[in-house]
Design a protein around this motif. Structure first.
Motif, mmCIF file in Angstrom:
data_model
loop_
_atom_site.group_PDB
_atom_site.id
_atom_site.type_symbol
_atom_site.label_atom_id
_atom_site.label_comp_id
_atom_site.label_asym_id
_atom_site.label_seq_id
_atom_site.Cartn_x
_atom_site.Cartn_y
_atom_site.Cartn_z
ATOM 1 N N ASP A 621 4.072 -2.421 -4.549
ATOM 2 C CA ASP A 621 3.639 -2.074 -5.920
ATOM 3 C C ASP A 621 4.628 -1.139 -6.592
ATOM 4 O OD1 ASP A 621 1.385 -3.481 -6.126
ATOM 5 O OD2 ASP A 621 -0.013 -1.781 -5.907
ATOM 6 N N LYS A 622 4.980 -0.117 -5.850
ATOM 7 C CA LYS A 622 5.858 0.913 -6.385
ATOM 8 C C LYS A 622 7.239 0.323 -6.709
ATOM 9 C CE LYS A 622 6.349 5.225 -7.439
ATOM 10 N NZ LYS A 622 5.401 5.930 -8.335
ATOM 11 N N ILE A 623 7.808 -0.356 -5.727
ATOM 12 C CA ILE A 623 9.172 -0.889 -5.887
ATOM 13 C C ILE A 623 9.210 -1.950 -6.997
ATOM 14 C CG2 ILE A 623 10.925 -2.329 -4.746
ATOM 15 C CD1 ILE A 623 10.373 -0.801 -2.170
ATOM 16 N N ASN A 624 8.225 -2.839 -6.978
ATOM 17 C CA ASN A 624 8.259 -3.943 -7.951
ATOM 18 C C ASN A 624 8.096 -3.448 -9.387
ATOM 19 O OD1 ASN A 624 8.495 -5.566 -5.719
ATOM 20 N ND2 ASN A 624 6.357 -6.236 -5.732
ATOM 21 N N ASN A 625 7.546 -2.251 -9.533
ATOM 22 C CA ASN A 625 7.365 -1.696 -10.877
ATOM 23 C C ASN A 625 8.327 -0.556 -11.190
ATOM 24 O OD1 ASN A 625 5.073 -3.321 -11.824
ATOM 25 N ND2 ASN A 625 4.101 -2.456 -10.007
ATOM 26 N N ASP A 626 9.380 -0.468 -10.392
ATOM 27 C CA ASP A 626 10.375 0.579 -10.623
ATOM 28 C C ASP A 626 11.650 -0.055 -11.198
ATOM 29 O OD1 ASP A 626 12.250 2.572 -10.561
ATOM 30 O OD2 ASP A 626 11.523 3.427 -8.659
ATOM 31 N N LEU A 735 10.048 8.827 6.670
ATOM 32 C CA LEU A 735 8.753 9.081 7.303
ATOM 33 C C LEU A 735 7.993 10.176 6.547
ATOM 34 C CD1 LEU A 735 9.815 8.727 11.033
ATOM 35 C CD2 LEU A 735 8.203 7.267 9.818
ATOM 36 N N ASP A 736 8.725 11.185 6.093
ATOM 37 C CA ASP A 736 8.075 12.255 5.334
ATOM 38 C C ASP A 736 7.547 11.741 3.989
ATOM 39 O OD1 ASP A 736 8.680 13.887 7.422
ATOM 40 O OD2 ASP A 736 10.408 14.867 6.461
ATOM 41 N N TRP A 737 8.298 10.815 3.428
ATOM 42 C CA TRP A 737 7.911 10.184 2.156
ATOM 43 C C TRP A 737 6.510 9.563 2.256
ATOM 44 C CZ3 TRP A 737 11.749 6.022 -0.253
ATOM 45 C CH2 TRP A 737 11.717 6.120 -1.650
ATOM 46 N N LEU A 738 6.272 8.989 3.415
ATOM 47 C CA LEU A 738 4.985 8.305 3.619
ATOM 48 C C LEU A 738 3.800 9.267 3.540
ATOM 49 C CD1 LEU A 738 5.819 5.829 6.530
ATOM 50 C CD2 LEU A 738 5.257 5.240 4.171
ATOM 51 N N GLU A 739 4.074 10.533 3.752
ATOM 52 C CA GLU A 739 2.966 11.501 3.741
ATOM 53 C C GLU A 739 2.663 12.018 2.337
ATOM 54 O OE1 GLU A 739 3.814 14.507 6.682
ATOM 55 O OE2 GLU A 739 1.990 13.881 7.728
ATOM 56 N N ASP A 741 2.240 11.532 -1.975
ATOM 57 C CA ASP A 741 1.439 10.549 -2.716
ATOM 58 C C ASP A 741 2.330 9.675 -3.615
ATOM 59 O OD1 ASP A 741 2.094 12.148 -4.869
ATOM 60 O OD2 ASP A 741 0.042 12.240 -5.667
ATOM 61 N N TYR A 742 3.607 9.595 -3.253
ATOM 62 C CA TYR A 742 4.551 8.821 -4.058
ATOM 63 C C TYR A 742 4.105 7.360 -4.191
ATOM 64 C CZ TYR A 742 9.015 7.139 -5.890
ATOM 65 O OH TYR A 742 9.980 6.572 -6.680
ATOM 66 N N PHE A 743 3.636 6.784 -3.110
ATOM 67 C CA PHE A 743 3.247 5.361 -3.127
ATOM 68 C C PHE A 743 1.762 5.172 -3.395
ATOM 69 C CE2 PHE A 743 6.993 5.795 -0.421
ATOM 70 C CZ PHE A 743 7.859 4.927 -1.070
ATOM 71 N N THR A 744 1.015 6.246 -3.290
ATOM 72 C CA THR A 744 -0.438 6.172 -3.510
ATOM 73 C C THR A 744 -0.831 7.330 -4.420
ATOM 74 O OG1 THR A 744 -0.721 7.449 -1.478
ATOM 75 C CG2 THR A 744 -0.945 5.059 -1.293
ATOM 76 N N PRO A 745 -0.478 7.221 -5.712
ATOM 77 C CA PRO A 745 -0.671 8.366 -6.613
ATOM 78 C C PRO A 745 -2.090 8.919 -6.542
ATOM 79 C CG PRO A 745 0.491 6.573 -7.718
ATOM 80 C CD PRO A 745 0.082 6.053 -6.386
ATOM 81 N N LEU A 751 -0.907 6.918 3.512
ATOM 82 C CA LEU A 751 -0.074 6.099 4.413
ATOM 83 C C LEU A 751 0.354 6.887 5.656
ATOM 84 C CD1 LEU A 751 2.297 4.408 1.769
ATOM 85 C CD2 LEU A 751 0.021 3.692 2.504
ATOM 86 N N ALA A 752 -0.297 8.025 5.874
ATOM 87 C CA ALA A 752 0.186 8.927 6.926
ATOM 88 C C ALA A 752 -0.041 8.387 8.336
ATOM 89 C CB ALA A 752 -0.477 10.285 6.781
ATOM 90 N N SER A 753 -1.022 7.504 8.504
ATOM 91 C CA SER A 753 -1.323 7.016 9.867
ATOM 92 C C SER A 753 -0.096 6.339 10.474
ATOM 93 C CB SER A 753 -2.505 6.068 9.851
ATOM 94 O OG SER A 753 -2.177 4.898 9.136
ATOM 95 N N LEU A 754 0.694 5.766 9.622
ATOM 96 C CA LEU A 754 1.899 5.084 10.094
ATOM 97 C C LEU A 754 2.876 6.080 10.703
ATOM 98 C CD1 LEU A 754 2.387 2.166 7.934
ATOM 99 C CD2 LEU A 754 4.462 2.945 9.039
ATOM 100 N N LYS A 755 3.128 7.142 9.947
ATOM 101 C CA LYS A 755 4.030 8.171 10.448
ATOM 102 C C LYS A 755 3.496 8.748 11.764
ATOM 103 C CE LYS A 755 5.959 12.704 9.466
ATOM 104 N NZ LYS A 755 6.027 13.856 8.555
#
Ligand code: F55
Length: 827
Positions: A621-626, A735-739, A741-745, A751-755
């Motif tokens: 979502d983020k990338i496709n709209n950037d 990995l820090d990015w995932l924590e 709210d950049y991708f989940t405003p 998305l932290a479970s992944l990290k």
């Protein structure tokens, strides 16, 4: 280099039918079967009428095949599988009958598009993934090679769930593939079976002190067979896939009914009918649920009764030739209960002595292993077994007792070995190990790719390999080129026909002939234009399905398979994030525009897998709209990945992602389908990737990552993912990015479970360890794509060198080394 693949003897001879005759038949069915007419009919009605017209031809072939097999009293293979992932049948049946063009023409004359009406057919999604699709490819090859074979499985009312994506998350919806009828199947009420369940075992003492066991079942369910004809390429042999549906037994519980308990009697019905209600959606994990064991026993018991009925028709009560006539291939351990069931029939019902019965059993069954993952190895609580199948548990104990005596002769007094090889896992809750039962009860055991079979011998069953040298072997998987090239990629097929003739669908080695044109500018252009056209088509589908616009000039990079940590979709995602970050930090970052495409279903109970789907969607979502990166990067998750979607994605792929942790993917088969259609693999030295690399050569594949040995060594030395996190600045930033709210405003941490799984969770699949090497491989691939001639050459050589991976070769291996079958021509 390329090994010789077998000759599937048929070539698709167009049948004598002309378009006029087909047209008449379709119209006739429109009127008389569908009760509509040319003016009123919608695409669904046209599809059904066309199926009915095609089915007439199919059934003619079926009748002739069954007659030929009966008259020749042929030995046959019986492929027992809890899953057959068939997909749609129309296109395949038309191609295999040689009627595709004629039918296309007939419909055109009626003002109808064959392509459009084929979209009406629901997928027959009676499987989870590779294992179920392998079964479908194998029965296609068996029929094509004129081999007597029957597929046996379950007639699930609901196949694998339909996946919807809501706000990025997977939602499961029921799949109702049969709601409007299935025009390909035939119900065979004359072959109904009755299957006992539950109850208790009575011990009786017969003549000369012989102990007789009698199972008094607590209930009986009815098995109703549905036959799906399986048309071989060339249309001569038409075998059968027989799927069992459970129904309440007619007579059972009439007492309750007569006593006025109508509703209670219906309850019993509901229970019986639950058995074939729904496919368990787990891949690579055993469910351990009572209903699943019942499903397994139900279809195995029905199928064995069916086989025995047919055998007795030819051979009466003389069992001596049973194992000469019947071979049963167990597709993983899911049908392993067939082993004690055959013992029960022979010992309890036919009153055979144990040793003779065991001899027959162990000459009848062969077992294919598809996984080394410990959580996927089936185990059933002995107590559950005892409740559902009390007599089978006794038989298993007896098999085990006699087997452990044999073990003691080889390893005297070695209790450690005994407890490892025992069918029974001791403990507070005793468990029945279906893998051990399968090895002990079969005459052959195979893995599905060289490396996997080696690991089966070395790591999973080393003592069995010592005990019975030669019993454990390899048969590398394959795919049917009829569906996975001829039918799904008509443009490329036509180009291939024009260069090397039309035999390649049954003699896939002939594709080697394309290598002569790998440097031919005209051929390269034609090959790449077809790829481009396929990408244009897929781009239109993507737009229609997701609203996302993608540029067909970008590299189409495809990862399609079930979602699992070991398959490492999250490694792909981390790399996408790296590219995104590089582009943001350096807008001039040199990279070929890339579209990353995903298709994957997660098991509904597999939390982290669902989190990964969510993360892919949020990042997309983020990338496709950037707009800052949009010219270079797009990410699309295509919902509801299934066979019919694969058939659209595979012909349009430039890059094939096969990036499992070394040692974890038994074989993979999507890797073969993508390479066959001219996609270049980026992959690890795992499963069949290794054999693909051997075939295509190092210049034509992008291999990265740790080897099996390196994985083992790293784990043995204590793998610490934090080492990579702190070492690699880019990786840490991602990995820090995932924590954030950049991708989940507004939702930091979504998305932290992944990290956490990759750091505190210990990164069990070594994603971080392989990241740098993966990223380097992508860089190499990207710059190779810049050289369009060089890339075309590589793509052509991939197609040219896939001959080994036809499922005809796999089947020929089974025939020569395991099944010892002869073909039977049908005139
Ligand atoms: C389904 C149900 C259970 Cl309980 C366990 C596993 C599965 C399943 O779908 N397994 C599966 O697909 N395994 C795959 O088999 C393929 C065919 O051999 C291999 O190519 C692939 O590597 C393997 O993961």
């Amino acid at each position: 280099m390329a090994t010789k693949s077998p000759r599937a003897k048929n070539t698709a001879q167009p049948q004598s039918l002309d378009s006029k005759t087909i047209k008449a038949s379709i119209v006739q069915h429109l009127h008389c079967t569908l009760g509509t007419d040319e003016n009123k009919a919608n695409n669904h009605a046209w599809w059904k009428a066309t199926c009915a017209a095609v089915q007439e031809q199919v059934l003619e072939g079926l009748r002739k095949t069954q007659r030929a097999h009966y008259l020749n009293d042929t030995r046959a293979v019986h492929y027992f599988s809890a899953e057959f992932l068939m997909g749609r049948l129309m296109s395949n049946n038309l191609h295999n009958l040689g009627l595709f063009e004629t039918t296309d023409q007939a419909l055109k004359e009626l003002g109808v598009s064959l392509t459009d009406i084929m979209e009406e057919e629901p997928d027959m999604a009676l499987g989870n993934g590779g294992l179920g699709r392998l079964a479908a490819c194998f029965i296609d090859s068996l029929a094509t090679m004129d081999l007597p074979a029957v597929g046996y499985g379950l007639h699930y009312e609901h196949g694998l769930f339909r996946q919807e994506i809501k706000s990025g998350a997977q939602i499961e919806r029921p799949d109702s593939w049969r709601d409007y009828g299935n025009p390909w199947e035939i119900c065979r009420p004359e072959s109904i079976q009755e299957i006992p369940l539950y109850g208790y075992v009575e011990t009786k003492y017969g003549d000369k002190g012989r102990i007789q066991k009698e199972w008094h079942p607590g209930t009986i369910v009815k098995g109703v067979p549905w036959d799906i004809p399986v048309v071989g390429y060339g249309g001569k042999t038409v075998n059968v896939l027989r799927l069992w549906e459970s129904q309440a037994s007619d007579y059972f519980n009439w007492d309750v009914f007569n006593a006025g308990g109508y509703v209670d009697a219906q309850k019993e019905n509901v229970q019986a009918e639950t058995i074939s209600k729904v496919l368990y959606p787990n891949d690579e994990t055993e469910a351990g649920k009572e209903l699943r064991l019942i499903q397994q026993y139900f279809f195995c018991a029905c199928s064995l009764k069916d086989i025995i009925r047919r055998y007795k028709r030819a051979h009466g009560d003389n069992w001596e030739r049973f194992a000469d006539q019947v071979v049963i291939q167990l597709n993983d351990t899911h049908p392993a209960i067939a082993i004690p069931e055959l013992m029960r029939i022979l010992v309890d019902r036919a009153e055979m002595d144990w040793d003779s019965a065991w001899e027959i059993c162990t000459q009848t069954f062969a077992y294919t292993n598809h996984t080394l993952l410990p959580e996927a190895l089936e185990k059933w609580p002995a107590r559950m077994f005892e409740k559902i199948l009390p007599r089978h548990l006794e038989i298993i104990y007896e098999i085990n007792h006699r087997f452990l005596d044999e073990v003691d002769k080889v390893w005297p007094n070695d209790n450690a070995i005994k407890s490892k090889l025992s069918i029974i896992e001791e403990g507070n809750d005793k468990m029945v190990r279906m893998g051990n039962l399968s090895v002990i009860g079969s005459f052959a055991v195979n893995g599905v790719a060289e490396i996997h079979s080696r690991l089966v011998k070395q790591n999973l069953f080393p003592e069995f390999d010592q005990l019975w040298p030669g019993k454990l072997t390899n048969v590398t998987n394959g795919i049917t080129p009829r569906r996975w090239l001829k039918a799904c990629n008509p443009r490329l097929s036509e180009l291939i026909d024009s260069k090397i003739g039309q035999d390649w669908p049954v003699q896939l080695d002939k594709l080697q002939g394309l290598a002569d044109f790998a440097d031919d500018a005209k051929f390269q252009k034609a090959f790449m234009q077809i790829k481009h056209q396929n990408k244009v088509d897929l781009a239109a589908d993507i737009k229609a399905l997701t609203g996302v616009e993608v540029d067909p000039n970008a590299i189409f990079d495809v990862q399609i398979k079930r979602l699992h940590e070991y398959k490492r979709q999250h490694l792909n995602l981390l790399h996408i994030l790296a590219l995104y970050r590089r582009l943001l930090e350096n807008p001039g970052y040199a990279m070929t525009p890339r579209v990353f495409l995903f298709g994957a279903k997660a098991a509904p109970g597999y939390k982290l897998a669902k989190d990964i789907i969510y993360a892919i969607n949020k990042v997309a979502d983020k990338i496709n709209n950037d707009p800052r990166v949009n010219q270079k990067l797009k990410v699309v998750f295509l919902p509801n990945y299934r066979v019919s979607l694969a058939e659209k994605m595979i012909p349009a792929a430039d890059v094939s992602e096969q990036i499992s942790t070394a040692g974890k993917e038994a074989s993979g088969t999507g890797n073969m389908k993508l390479a066959l259609n001219g996609a270049l693999t980026i992959g690890t030295l795992d499963g069949a990737n290794i054999e693909i690399a051997e075939e295509v050569g190092d210049d034509n594949i992008y291999i990265f990552g740790l080897t099996v040995e390196e994985v083992q060594a790293l784990k043995a030395n204590g793998y610490n993912p934090y080492d990579y996190y702190y070492e690699n600045k880019e990786l840490k930033a991602i990995l820090d990015w995932l924590e954030t709210d950049y991708f989940t405003p507004g939702k930091p941490g979504a998305l932290a479970s992944l990290k956490h799984s990759l750091l505190d969770g210990g990164d069990p699949y070594l994603v971080l360890a392989d990241f740098a090497s993966y990223s380097d491989a992508h860089k190499a691939l990207d710059s190779a794509y810049q050289d369009s001639k060089g890339w075309a050459r590589k793509a052509i050589l991939n197609t040219a060198r896939m001959g080994k991976f036809t499922s005809d070769r796999s089947i020929q291996d089974y025939v020569d080394r395991i099944w010892k079958l002869s073909s039977c021509k049908v005139e």
